[in-house]
Scaffold this motif. Structure first.
Motif, PDB file in Angstrom:
ATOM      1  N   UNK A 133      13.013  -8.909  -8.545  1.00 13.63           N
ATOM      2  CA  UNK A 133      12.831  -9.841  -7.430  1.00 13.63           C
ATOM      3  C   UNK A 133      12.229  -9.123  -6.224  1.00 13.63           C
ATOM      4  N   UNK A 134      12.703  -7.918  -5.944  1.00 11.72           N
ATOM      5  CA  UNK A 134      12.213  -7.159  -4.788  1.00 11.72           C
ATOM      6  C   UNK A 134      10.726  -6.821  -4.934  1.00 11.72           C
ATOM      7  N   UNK A 135      10.291  -6.516  -6.159  1.00  7.51           N
ATOM      8  CA  UNK A 135       8.899  -6.087  -6.375  1.00  7.51           C
ATOM      9  C   UNK A 135       7.924  -7.251  -6.537  1.00  7.51           C
ATOM     10  N   UNK A 136       8.436  -8.437  -6.683  1.00 14.54           N
ATOM     11  CA  UNK A 136       7.576  -9.572  -7.000  1.00 14.54           C
ATOM     12  C   UNK A 136       6.737  -9.990  -5.801  1.00 14.54           C
ATOM     13  N   UNK A 137       5.652 -10.694  -6.085  1.00 12.57           N
ATOM     14  CA  UNK A 137       4.812 -11.250  -5.029  1.00 12.57           C
ATOM     15  C   UNK A 137       5.090 -12.728  -4.793  1.00 12.57           C
ATOM     16  N   UNK A 138       5.803 -13.365  -5.715  1.00  9.74           N
ATOM     17  CA  UNK A 138       6.174 -14.772  -5.530  1.00  9.74           C
ATOM     18  C   UNK A 138       7.182 -14.883  -4.395  1.00  9.74           C
ATOM     19  N   UNK A 139       6.986 -15.837  -3.525  1.00 10.32           N
ATOM     20  CA  UNK A 139       7.867 -16.030  -2.381  1.00 10.32           C
ATOM     21  C   UNK A 139       8.858 -17.173  -2.594  1.00 10.32           C
ATOM     22  N   UNK A 140       8.823 -17.772  -3.775  1.00  9.18           N
ATOM     23  CA  UNK A 140       9.746 -18.849  -4.121  1.00  9.18           C
ATOM     24  C   UNK A 140      10.485 -18.447  -5.390  1.00  9.18           C
ATOM     25  N   UNK A 141      11.809 -18.630  -5.393  1.00  6.11           N
ATOM     26  CA  UNK A 141      12.617 -18.277  -6.556  1.00  6.11           C
ATOM     27  C   UNK A 141      13.494 -19.461  -6.937  1.00  6.11           C
ATOM     28  N   UNK A 142      13.419 -19.854  -8.197  1.00  2.60           N
ATOM     29  CA  UNK A 142      14.244 -20.937  -8.731  1.00  2.60           C
ATOM     30  C   UNK A 142      15.419 -20.309  -9.460  1.00  2.60           C
ATOM     31  N   UNK A 143      16.633 -20.699  -9.082  1.00  4.35           N
ATOM     32  CA  UNK A 143      17.839 -20.071  -9.633  1.00  4.35           C
ATOM     33  C   UNK A 143      18.703 -21.105 -10.346  1.00  4.35           C
ATOM     34  N   UNK A 144      18.727 -21.028 -11.677  1.00  2.78           N
ATOM     35  CA  UNK A 144      19.634 -21.841 -12.488  1.00  2.78           C
ATOM     36  C   UNK A 144      20.840 -20.966 -12.824  1.00  2.78           C
ATOM     37  N   UNK A 145      21.745 -20.873 -11.882  1.00  5.68           N
ATOM     38  CA  UNK A 145      22.888 -19.975 -11.994  1.00  5.68           C
ATOM     39  C   UNK A 145      24.182 -20.693 -11.642  1.00  5.68           C
ATOM     40  N   UNK A 146      25.287 -20.135 -12.131  1.00  8.18           N
ATOM     41  CA  UNK A 146      26.594 -20.594 -11.690  1.00  8.18           C
ATOM     42  C   UNK A 146      26.927 -19.937 -10.349  1.00  8.18           C
ATOM     43  N   UNK A 147      27.944 -20.488  -9.671  1.00 11.45           N
ATOM     44  CA  UNK A 147      28.275 -19.968  -8.347  1.00 11.45           C
ATOM     45  C   UNK A 147      28.560 -18.467  -8.364  1.00 11.45           C
ATOM     46  N   UNK A 148      29.339 -18.024  -9.371  1.00 12.92           N
ATOM     47  CA  UNK A 148      29.706 -16.615  -9.430  1.00 12.92           C
ATOM     48  C   UNK A 148      28.510 -15.703  -9.594  1.00 12.92           C
ATOM     49  N   UNK A 149      27.533 -16.117 -10.368  1.00 14.46           N
ATOM     50  CA  UNK A 149      26.348 -15.294 -10.592  1.00 14.46           C
ATOM     51  C   UNK A 149      25.448 -15.276  -9.363  1.00 14.46           C
ATOM     52  N   UNK A 150      25.350 -16.395  -8.659  1.00 15.80           N
ATOM     53  CA  UNK A 150      24.584 -16.407  -7.410  1.00 15.80           C
ATOM     54  C   UNK A 150      25.202 -15.441  -6.409  1.00 15.80           C
ATOM     55  N   UNK A 151      26.516 -15.473  -6.336  1.00 15.04           N
ATOM     56  CA  UNK A 151      27.215 -14.590  -5.397  1.00 15.04           C
ATOM     57  C   UNK A 151      26.921 -13.124  -5.723  1.00 15.04           C
ATOM     58  N   UNK A 152      27.019 -12.759  -7.002  1.00 14.55           N
ATOM     59  CA  UNK A 152      26.752 -11.371  -7.410  1.00 14.55           C
ATOM     60  C   UNK A 152      25.314 -10.975  -7.101  1.00 14.55           C
ATOM     61  N   UNK A 153      24.376 -11.872  -7.377  1.00 13.19           N
ATOM     62  CA  UNK A 153      22.962 -11.557  -7.151  1.00 13.19           C
ATOM     63  C   UNK A 153      22.662 -11.389  -5.673  1.00 13.19           C
ATOM     64  N   UNK A 154      23.185 -12.278  -4.844  1.00 17.22           N
ATOM     65  CA  UNK A 154      22.931 -12.191  -3.408  1.00 17.22           C
ATOM     66  C   UNK A 154      23.565 -10.933  -2.814  1.00 17.22           C
ATOM     67  N   UNK A 155      24.746 -10.596  -3.277  1.00 19.30           N
ATOM     68  CA  UNK A 155      25.403  -9.380  -2.778  1.00 19.30           C
ATOM     69  C   UNK A 155      24.601  -8.141  -3.163  1.00 19.30           C
ATOM     70  N   UNK A 156      24.031  -8.140  -4.358  1.00 24.99           N
ATOM     71  CA  UNK A 156      23.199  -7.010  -4.791  1.00 24.99           C
ATOM     72  C   UNK A 156      21.908  -6.941  -3.980  1.00 24.99           C
ATOM     73  N   UNK A 157      21.266  -8.093  -3.754  1.00 28.36           N
ATOM     74  CA  UNK A 157      20.029  -8.114  -2.980  1.00 28.36           C
ATOM     75  C   UNK A 157      20.258  -7.726  -1.532  1.00 28.36           C
ATOM     76  N   UNK A 158      21.444  -7.984  -1.003  1.00 26.89           N
ATOM     77  CA  UNK A 158      21.761  -7.639   0.387  1.00 26.89           C
ATOM     78  C   UNK A 158      21.709  -6.134   0.610  1.00 26.89           C
TER      79      UNK A 158
END
Length: 482
Positions: A164-189
């Motif tokens: 995600x960090x290296x990508x050039x796309x500025x839009x991301x579609x996330x088909x995730x459960x709440x727990x996985x979104x939380x983990x991903x956002x915490x990692x990206x932070x």
């Protein structure tokens, strides 16, 4: 000591079904003289368990579990209808519809270059597959499509975050459960990527917890809007210790909520003394401010009641002796045409510390989705980002797809000498007619100018001399031949 393993939100769904059935049974205009019964079982959020229970219901089998995991034939008739599991992995139709709606939303904003992340589950894989298929049909390209599950090693999550960090796309579609979104956002932070426009699936976009992540500001998606069910809250709160003891499920709820034991049902715990106040509880069971899925349970139960009414009732009475077969087609056919008001989706937008909701009623059937309003230009809050692999090719150029990349990635090649293109994103250039030539921008063919020669012009004089000499030669030649 009490370990709270009960999902209070799921208990609210089950109790909402009971409330709806009681409401239907007390009506005189719907199934008059008929009493609807019900059975509610816990699928434990497992697809296999949900399917097993569904087959047991459909075949008239009463659930009776023992060490051999066998079941015993019940004397009761097969149930005519089922209200599906609250988890999207077991009731997948809504997920497919939302995937198509999300594609329309992406196209509405002109985003043709996106990233995609999904949960490695039936919910994520099915939802994303539907989304990607519809996206391809709409000319939307996907730079990456990543998948992970919350129980996988952290290295997998880190790899997804780096993509995600290296990508050039500025839009991301996330088909995730709440727990996985939380983990991903915490990692990206830990190492924030450039600003992203998040498109959320129904599993997490309505969860206010994600308002605390700044990178989620402006996230949009579709969810079921909150509704009001008159009388439900009073029904949920009308529960005493004596009533709770009549149901193992409600006993567990009471003891988990108040950390006490009802008549010694739990060893080593204090006895409930009657001072427990259910109205003072603040948990998902008592929270009726966000009735989204709960309202779907309410609507689904009413749909079944209307379908049965349509099969066994006329204007004045119902046939109490009517029998149903497993998967009765008459119920299914009638259910298809039940005229509920409408299914409503809400466009949810995360704005700083709150949600912005735009309701979109979708008349059934909802195979065609159309945004008919100026929904969310993020005005006064955010600027709508651009997310394209390549900018549009102007007139005077043609699109040349970059080798090994999606069709959304291309170079703009100037038209060759004598050729033009007069449209944006032309696939090729065309040659001007012989009496025309291109303008400087090579986006228009202009007539070639006609030049006339004067009598005293040097070129005219030379032309006449040459013409006269040629005529003389021709005359001499004719004499010789004669």
């Amino acid at each position: 000591m009490f370990v709270n393993s009960m999902n209070f939100r799921e208990l609210r769904f089950a109790r909402a079904m009971k409330f709806t059935i009681h409401e239907i049974n007390n009506r005189t205009d719907l199934l008059p003289g008929i009493t609807i019964g019900y059975q509610i079982y816990d699928s434990c959020a497992e697809v296999a368990m949900a399917l097993k229970l569904a087959f047991q219901f459909a075949n008239g089998m009463e659930s009776f579990f023992n060490n051999t995991d066998s079941c015993v034939k019940s004397a009761a008739a097969a149930v005519p209808a089922l209200v599906g599991d609250s988890y999207s992995i077991s009731s997948i139709t809504m997920t497919r519809m939302l995937a198509a709606a999300l594609v329309k939303l992406v196209k509405y904003f002109g985003w043709t270059w996106i990233g995609a992340v999904r949960s490695d589950s039936v919910y994520g894989n099915t939802g994303m597959a539907s989304f990607l298929k519809a996206a391809q049909e709409e000319g939307i390209c996907v730079e990456y499509s990543e998948v992970f599950y919350r129980t996988e090693p952290r290295s997998k999550l880190e790899r997804v975050a780096n993509v995600i960090r290296r990508s050039t796309a500025r839009v991301i579609v996330a088909f995730l459960h709440e727990g996985e979104v939380r983990l991903l956002l915490e990692e990206l932070t830990r190492q924030p990527p450039p600003p992203l426009q998040w498109i959320g699936s129904d599993a997490w976009i309505v969860d206010p917890e994600f308002l605390r992540f700044n990178m989620c500001a402006g996230a949009i998606g579709f969810g079921v809007p909150r509704s009001v069910i008159p009388g439900l809250r009073e029904f949920l709160l009308d529960l005493s210790p004596a009533q709770a003891l009549k149901s193992p499920l409600l006993t567990e709820f009471w003891e988990s909520s108040f950390s006490c034991s009802l008549k010694g049902s739990s060893e080593g715990a204090r006895e409930c003394d009657g001072s427990e106040d259910i109205r003072a509880l603040q948990n998902p069971y008592t929270d009726t401010s966000q009735l989204r899925i709960t309202n779907m349970v309410y609507e689904a139960t009413y749909a079944i009641a209307h379908a049965i009414h349509g099969v066994i009732c006329n204007d004045t009475q119902c046939d109490k002796s009517a029998k149903f077969t497993p998967c009765d087609p008459s119920i299914l056919n009638t259910l298809t045409y039940v005229n509920l008001t409408y299914l409503t989706l809400a466009i949810i937008q995360h704005i700083q510390t709150c949600f912005k909701v735009v309701k979109c009623p979708l008349p059934l059937p909802f195979f065609v989705f159309k945004i008919t309003m100026n929904v969310l230009h993020l005005s006064n809050v955010f600027q709508v980002p651009r997310s394209v692999c390549s900018e549009s090719c102007p007139p005077g150029t043609w699109k040349a797809v970059q080798k090994g990349k999606p069709v959304c990635c291309y170079d703009c090649i100037p038209c060759a000498e004598g050729e033009i293109s007069n449209k944006t994103d032309s696939l090729n250039c065309v040659r001007c007619p012989p009496e025309f030539w291109p303008n400087t921008q090579r986006d228009e063919c202009l007539p070639k100018p006609v030049e006339f020669l004067s009598w005293d012009d040097t070129l005219t004089v030379l032309h006449h001399i040459l013409s006269t000499q040629l005529q003389c030669c021709v005359t001499v030649l004719s004499y010789i031949l004669v």
